[in-house]
Design an enzyme around this catalytic site. Structure first.
Site, PDB file in Angstrom:
ATOM      1  CE  LYS A 138      42.544  31.431  -2.998  1.00 33.87           C
ATOM      2  NZ  LYS A 138      42.776  30.030  -2.711  1.00 33.87           N
ATOM      3  CE  LYS A 164      38.410  31.805   4.556  1.00 34.99           C
ATOM      4  NZ  LYS A 164      39.268  31.163   3.549  1.00 34.99           N
ATOM      5  CG  ASP A 166      43.185  30.189   1.196  1.00 35.93           C
ATOM      6  OD1 ASP A 166      42.311  29.443   1.692  1.00 35.93           O
ATOM      7  OD2 ASP A 166      43.340  30.307  -0.018  1.00 35.93           O
ATOM      8  CD  GLU A 167      43.411  26.264   2.544  1.00 36.14           C
ATOM      9  OE1 GLU A 167      42.656  27.221   2.315  1.00 36.14           O
ATOM     10  OE2 GLU A 167      44.079  25.698   1.658  1.00 36.14           O
ATOM     11  CG  HIS A 255      38.817  26.765   5.597  1.00 37.74           C
ATOM     12  ND1 HIS A 255      39.146  25.506   5.149  1.00 37.74           N
ATOM     13  CD2 HIS A 255      38.963  27.593   4.528  1.00 37.74           C
ATOM     14  CE1 HIS A 255      39.463  25.565   3.861  1.00 37.74           C
ATOM     15  NE2 HIS A 255      39.356  26.811   3.454  1.00 37.74           N
ATOM     16  CE  LYS A 295      39.658  25.390  -5.350  1.00 34.59           C
ATOM     17  NZ  LYS A 295      40.826  26.270  -5.222  1.00 34.59           N
TER      18      LYS A 295
HETATM   19  C1  3PG Z   1      38.849  28.260  -0.034  1.00 39.83           C
HETATM   20  O1  3PG Z   1      39.348  28.550   1.041  1.00 39.83           O
HETATM   21  O2  3PG Z   1      37.691  27.865  -0.152  1.00 39.83           O
HETATM   22  C2  3PG Z   1      39.713  28.353  -1.279  1.00 39.83           C
HETATM   23  O3  3PG Z   1      40.898  28.983  -0.973  1.00 39.83           O
HETATM   24  C3  3PG Z   1      38.981  28.986  -2.422  1.00 39.83           C
HETATM   25  O4  3PG Z   1      39.831  29.513  -3.382  1.00 39.83           O
HETATM   26  P1  3PG Z   1      39.330  29.775  -4.882  1.00 39.83           P
HETATM   27  O5  3PG Z   1      38.147  30.677  -4.830  1.00 39.83           O
HETATM   28  O6  3PG Z   1      40.499  30.440  -5.596  1.00 39.83           O
HETATM   29  O7  3PG Z   1      39.009  28.456  -5.461  1.00 39.83           O
END
Ligand code: 3PG
Length: 401
Positions: A138, A164, A166-167, A255, A295
């Protein structure tokens, strides 16, 4: 020959009997249409869909529909989806309809499944039964390759098993894939020399269908130890092409970004269940199936049921590692493990990089939460002697069931 049985929850249009609404699904997806047709000749009728049952549930009904196996082209999952999850969603006779699951006979599952699966990935990392910890770099976009590698290095030193992309990070100009993979792999090699630990890096190789295999091969040639695909946006057959490529001999992390457009509504769309089946058949080694305390919106029974599809018996196919991701931090870890068990990858982005003392401390805190679980000690008690965990719990708290 055994046939395909699909189960739908639905609410009929006002004034339409539930049996009639279900019949509309069976007809639309097989030999019928909105009116009688002279071309539906006798020999075609063996391919008619059949409504097996319609039962009331909640404010609507559930129906099971039998689709003759002969309608399906073996191995063509795009075509499978066009039948069991096709035009029916738009029929006016149904106010709403949700595909809950579809079961296919062995003759329609001519796939090899995951190359590695849970056991294979555990073998690469060297764990017997502890849950794995992963992180998503991130911010999900924006970091340069050099800074991405620096963050990866910190996470690896802190103790994660998997890093990894991210998407939404693929091969943009601000972080080209070639440079990113080279630098991250260099950083992870250094960590390996220092600590002896193997940390996998899943590179997001999602791109257009005709280039995805070449991109994955490029990533593997650059040293990537895992590739990642956004399976809903890229398509299930893109996953199949990756898994069947003899040159991609690394695990595939799957993903599911965009899935919630179909899976989230309890009354309309497609439940995750069938997608989990497809990913296992087609060769995904890890699949995001959600969390039970994070979340994202979730239904606990659906998540555990989806995970069972990945890990239960299925024609001898290897077991897929479920990935719990989205809003996790050390304070969620025990709640997740209580419900999901130890064969799970717990992934945290914000829950690692948002630690008050930085990424390495965040990774350590996640691992401490897992270690506490393995030792049967509560988070609060373990935190008394583990500073990083204590700092994380102070910031985010402990999430109980
Ligand atoms: C994912 O790919 O699942 C999200 O990017 C998770 O991000 P987070 O852990 O900051 O919610």
């Amino acid at each position: 020959m055994p046939d395909v049985i699909a189960t739908y929850a639905f609410v009929p249009e006002r004034g339409t009997a539930p049996e009639e609404a279900a019949r509309w699904i069976a007809e639309e997806e097989t030999t019928g249409t909105w009116t009688g047709i002279s071309t539906r000749v006798e020999y075609v009728r063996r391919l008619d869909g059949e409504v097996l049952e319609v039962t009331p549930r909640g404010n609507g009904y559930v129906t099971r529909i039998r689709y003759p196996a002969e309608i399906f082209e073996p191995g063509n999952v795009s075509q499978y989806l066009s039948v069991v999850a096709g035009n029916l969603f738009g029929l006016k006779k149904l106010e709403s309809v949700r595909l809950l699951d579809a079961e296919f006979p062995e003759s329609l599952i001519p796939f090899h499944g995951p190359r590695f699966g849970i056991r294979g990935i555990r073998g690469l990392i060297g764990t017997l039964d502890r849950p794995h910890v992963g992180t998503i770099i991130k911010p999900k976009v924006g970091l340069s390759p050099k800074d991405t590698a620096a963050v990866a290095s910190q996470a690896a030193l802190g103790g994660v098993d998997l890093i990894k992309d991210d998407e939404t990070l693929t091969d943009q100009a601000f972080c080209p894939l070639r440079e990113r993979v080279s630098l991250v792999m260099e950083a992870l090699e250094e960590v390996k020399e220092e600590t002896g630990r193997q940390v996998l890096y899943a590179v997001n190789i999602t791109t257009r269908a005709d280039r995805i295999v070449a991109r994955a091969e490029e990533a593997v040639n650059l040293g990537a130890t895992m590739v990642m695909i956004d399976v809903i946006t890229a398509g299930f057959t893109a996953l199949q092409a990756l898994a069947e490529s003899p040159k991609i001999r690394v695990p595939i992390h799957v993903h599911r970004t965009m899935h919630a457009a179909m899976t989230r509504s309890p009354v309309h769309g497609i439940a995750m269940r069938l997608f989990a089946r497809l990913v296992r058949w087609l060769g995904g080694d890890q699949l995001h199936t959600g969390t039970v305390s994070g979340k994202m919106s979730h239904d606990r029974d659906e998540v555990t049921g989806d995970n069972r599809i990945l890990t239960g018996p299925c024609l001898g196919l290897k077991r897929v590692f479920p990935v719990a991701s989205g809003g996790l931090q050390p304070g969620n870890v025990h709640r997740e493990l209580e419900v999901l068990g130890n064969d799970i990858v717990l992934q945290a982005g914000g829950g690692i990089h948002g630690h008050p003392d930085g990424t390495a401390a965040g990774a350590r805190a996640m691992r401490q939460a897992v270690d506490a679980w393995m030792e049967g000690i509560s988070l609060e008690e373990y935190a008394r002697e583990h500073h990083e965990l204590e700092r994380a719990l102070k910031k985010w708290g402990v999430i109980h069931g």
